[in-house]
Design an enzyme around this catalytic site. Structure first.
Site, PDB file in Angstrom:
ATOM      1  N   ASP A 154       0.606  -0.765  -0.051  1.00  0.00           N
ATOM      2  CA  ASP A 154      -0.227  -0.016   0.029  1.00  0.00           C
ATOM      3  C   ASP A 154       0.787   1.297  -0.066  1.00  0.00           C
ATOM      4  OD1 ASP A 154       1.212   0.304   3.249  1.00  0.00           O
ATOM      5  OD2 ASP A 154      -0.983  -0.894   3.307  1.00  0.00           O
ATOM      6  N   SER A 155       0.270   2.502   0.228  1.00  0.00           N
ATOM      7  CA  SER A 155       1.269   3.442   0.712  1.00  0.00           C
ATOM      8  C   SER A 155       2.584   3.124   1.270  1.00  0.00           C
ATOM      9  CB  SER A 155       0.384   4.501   1.627  1.00  0.00           C
ATOM     10  OG  SER A 155       0.393   4.095   2.793  1.00  0.00           O
ATOM     11  N   LEU A 156       2.672   2.711   2.003  1.00  0.00           N
ATOM     12  CA  LEU A 156       4.032   2.000   2.641  1.00  0.00           C
ATOM     13  C   LEU A 156       4.609   1.914   1.976  1.00  0.00           C
ATOM     14  CD1 LEU A 156       2.846   0.893   6.143  1.00  0.00           C
ATOM     15  CD2 LEU A 156       3.696   3.542   5.826  1.00  0.00           C
ATOM     16  N   HIS A 340       4.190   8.768   7.695  1.00  0.00           N
ATOM     17  CA  HIS A 340       3.963   7.643   7.367  1.00  0.00           C
ATOM     18  C   HIS A 340       5.182   7.259   7.322  1.00  0.00           C
ATOM     19  CE1 HIS A 340       0.288   7.361   5.693  1.00  0.00           C
ATOM     20  NE2 HIS A 340       0.074   6.501   4.515  1.00  0.00           N
TER      21      HIS A 340
END
Length: 364
Positions: A154-156, A340
């Site tokens: 995902d975004s990570l 993040h």
């Protein structure tokens, strides 16, 4: 850790950050077929004169002889880094339809690399190849690397806001400070001298998205696609993508926010659905890539135990090439956008993941 649901972002006006380079009107590559003269490991749709794609971190590598190289692009949404002979010489911000020129090179043979920095799943990007300056020539493409790693996340994994100097980011800052090329996956792959794919989609989970948003889709809805904004699209593997390692890091969005009113979950049913879907996803990867590919399932925080259970069950069922990596968050500062991973965190994770992979019995 708050991971905001990102489904669409408004593309910024086209602009460029230039370092000794220039932009001119679009030119066409002086050869037949872009794919024949560039190396890429990313999920691309080959349209002959252009390669189309959507995932973050897609990169193209080529070789030219002469004093300049042009990069043919049609992309109103994404940002790119241009690297010549291993040095970043320009960052292109939503370049649009253009040929971007790097000039003033010494007369000789140069390697050039173009990499898509951010995730723009609402848009299709198009690359029209490299072109040589007058008097030069585009040479045969660089050889593919023998090692291949696929990162699912995902975004990570996408590098969301990893270059930001603040956790509080608006949309513009987020887009400009996301750089998949310095994410833990890209760093790990380069340290292992591997080609790689970063098949990462911000905000999506294995069965539940951040905050319960857009329940009609999840990561698995999009995994098979090359073009994320084209429903039903299926990436056609040219037969050259046979990763020896697939790293799956999904679960943060499933569990980082509490189940809200109106969602079809209880804590128990969400956990059970997650484990079931995770096991089926690993089976899909096993079927696709065969018994020689190592599947590495990443677990941390509230979903670490679920991932470990899925891996134990597959191992007990006879899958000898599935492993669990318990991601250690010690020392991470989470100073990227919206808490993040920062660039520092990605480097630290790449150190730990590289060491872990090095000890695995992978058949490179």
């Amino acid at each position: 850790m708050p991971l905001p649901w990102v489904r669409t972002l408004v593309a910024s006006a086209a602009s460029m950050l230039l370092l000794g380079t220039a932009s001119v009107a679009t030119a066409a590559p002086d050869r037949d077929g872009v794919r024949a003269s560039v190396h890429t490991a990313g999920r691309v749709q080959d349209a002959g004169d252009v390669l189309r794609y959507s995932w973050p971190g897609v990169y193209f590598e080529g070789r030219v002889r002469g004093t300049g190289v042009g990069i043919v692009l049609d992309d109103p949404a994404a940002d790119y880094d241009v690297q010549v002979d291993g040095t970043t010489v320009a960052t292109l911000v939503t370049p649009g339809k253009t040929t971007h020129w790097v000039t003033g090179l010494r007369d000789g043979v140069h390697t050039v690399r173009l990499v898509k920095r951010n995730d723009t799943p609402w848009s299709t990007s198009a690359f029209g190849g490299f072109v040589a300056a007058p008097g030069g020539a585009v040479l045969s493409r660089p050889a593919a690397r023998g090692r291949q790693i696929e990162f699912v996340g995902d975004s990570l994994t996408a590098g969301y806001g990893n270059l930001s100097d603040s956790r509080d980011c608006d949309g513009e800052q987020l887009r400009r400070t996301t750089n998949a090329d310095v994410s833990y996956g890209a760093l790990t792959a380069r340290r292992l001298k591997a080609d790689y794919q970063l098949n990462a989609y911000s905000g999506l989970g294995m069965v539940r998205n951040y905050g319960g948003g857009s329940p009609e889709v999840n990561y698995r809805t999009f995994y098979d696609r090359a073009l994320l904004n084209v429903p039903g699209d299926v990436w056609q593997n040219p037969g050259t993508w046979r990763p020896q390692l697939v790293v799956v890091y999904l679960g943060t969005n499933d569990f980082s926010t509490p189940v809200g009113p109106g969602e079809p979950w209880t804590d128990e049913s969400l956990a059970a659905a997650y484990r079931s879907a995770y096991g089926a996803f690993l089976e899909k990867l096993r079927t696709r890539y065969g018994p020689r590919t190592t599947l590495l399932a990443v677990g941390t925080g509230p979903f670490a135990g679920h991932v470990e259970q899925v891996v134990r069950e597959r191992t007990a069922a006879g899958d000898r090439r599935v492993r669990h990596w318990p991601l250690d968050t010690t020392g991470l500062d989470h100073t990227g956008c919206h808490w993040h991973y920062s660039a520092h965190d990605h480097r630290l994770l790449a150190d730990r993941l590289t060491a872990f992979i090095t000890d695995l019995p992978i058949r490179w």
